[in-house]
Design an enzyme around this catalytic site. Structure first.
Site, PDB file in Angstrom:
ATOM      1  N   ASN A   1       0.860  -1.181   0.000  1.00  0.00           N
ATOM      2  CA  ASN A   1       0.000   0.000   0.000  1.00  0.00           C
ATOM      3  C   ASN A   1       0.895   1.229   0.000  1.00  0.00           C
ATOM      4  OD1 ASN A   1      -1.777   2.181   1.347  1.00  0.00           O
ATOM      5  ND2 ASN A   1      -3.199   0.503   0.987  1.00  0.00           N
ATOM      6  N   ALA A   2       0.405   2.311  -0.628  1.00  0.00           N
ATOM      7  CA  ALA A   2       1.167   3.565  -0.646  1.00  0.00           C
ATOM      8  C   ALA A   2       1.436   4.044   0.779  1.00  0.00           C
ATOM      9  CB  ALA A   2       0.405   4.625  -1.435  1.00  0.00           C
TER      10      ALA A   2
ATOM     11  N   CYS B   1       1.496  -8.986   4.597  1.00  0.00           N
ATOM     12  CA  CYS B   1       2.424 -10.031   4.145  1.00  0.00           C
ATOM     13  C   CYS B   1       1.650 -11.216   3.561  1.00  0.00           C
ATOM     14  CB  CYS B   1       3.251 -10.542   5.313  1.00  0.00           C
ATOM     15  SG  CYS B   1       4.439  -9.379   5.977  1.00  0.00           S
TER      16      CYS B   1
ATOM     17  N   GLU C   1       1.956 -14.389   4.173  1.00  0.00           N
ATOM     18  CA  GLU C   1       1.538 -15.389   5.163  1.00  0.00           C
ATOM     19  C   GLU C   1       0.184 -15.021   5.764  1.00  0.00           C
ATOM     20  OE1 GLU C   1       4.442 -13.884   4.873  1.00  0.00           O
ATOM     21  OE2 GLU C   1       6.086 -15.041   5.739  1.00  0.00           O
TER      22      GLU C   1
ATOM     23  N   CYS D   1       8.174 -12.771   9.000  1.00  0.00           N
ATOM     24  CA  CYS D   1       8.500 -11.615   9.845  1.00  0.00           C
ATOM     25  C   CYS D   1       7.870 -11.792  11.225  1.00  0.00           C
ATOM     26  CB  CYS D   1       8.009 -10.323   9.190  1.00  0.00           C
ATOM     27  SG  CYS D   1       6.228 -10.066   9.350  1.00  0.00           S
TER      28      CYS D   1
ATOM     29  N   CYS E   1       4.010 -11.874  11.354  1.00  0.00           N
ATOM     30  CA  CYS E   1       3.474 -13.138  10.816  1.00  0.00           C
ATOM     31  C   CYS E   1       3.725 -14.290  11.788  1.00  0.00           C
ATOM     32  CB  CYS E   1       4.068 -13.439   9.450  1.00  0.00           C
ATOM     33  SG  CYS E   1       3.434 -12.306   8.190  1.00  0.00           S
TER      34      CYS E   1
END
Ligand code: THU
Length: 162
Positions: free
Chosen positions: A64-65, A72, A74, A111, A114
């Site tokens: 997303n901007a 993610c 996952e 990460c 996640c």
């Protein structure tokens, strides 16, 4: 008192050494990289979740901007699995990626957010969730971790708030 934690995992030199269901799962994760929306990082991650009945749900990273609004692969895959198969338990999650503009060709690992999310799913079911890590290279090794506990020891859980 000094204590030790043991991190258990298996390493396969090639995905062809995996049992067919796990190979299918890792292939689904690699295929899911095609669904990534990663215009900011160019780092395309795919994940695939294997349910107890053999169904596979895929997910990819969706950026997303406003960077923190991205999700993610996952968590995208786990969200699909939990809304489309709410009463089935999860056997495994596989993660793969394509790093089109970079040079890293190592295995990536989920990460922190996640890991926390996978732990929540694992805690909601009786069986552990296996984690398979690979990448897009044809001769990539594969790592198999038997439970998120090995990636997130001492995790914060629902029971922590009892
Ligand atoms: N990413 C994932 O989808 N999964 C991971 O395990 C690590 C990172 C994504 C988030 C972001 O879109 C991009 O990879 C770069 O961080």
């Amino acid at each position: 008192m000094q204590k030790e934690l043991i991190l258990q995992y298996k390493e396969y030199t090639h995905k062809d050494e995996l049992a067919s269901e796990k190979k299918r799962l890792l292939d689904a994760a690699l295929k899911a990289t095609e669904l990534a929306y990663a215009p900011y990082s160019q780092f395309k991650v795919g994940a695939a979740v294997l349910m107890e009945d053999g169904t596979i749900f895929s997910g990819a990273n969706l950026e997303n901007a406003s960077y923190p609004a991205g999700i993610c692969a996952e968590r995208a895959a786990l969200s699909s699995a939990s809304v489309l198969a709410p009463n089935k338990s999860i056997k495994a999650i596989a993660v793969s990626y394509r790093n089109e503009n970079g040079s890293n060709d190592a295995i990536i690992s989920p990460c922190g957010i996640c890991r926390q999310t996978i732990a929540e799913y694992e805690n909601r079911q009786p069986n552990p969730i296996e984690i398979l890590l690979g990448n897009s290279l044809p001769d990539s090794k594969v790592i198999e971790i038997p439970s998120i506990n090995h990636l997130l020891p001492f995790s914060f859980t629902k029971e922590s708030m009892d």
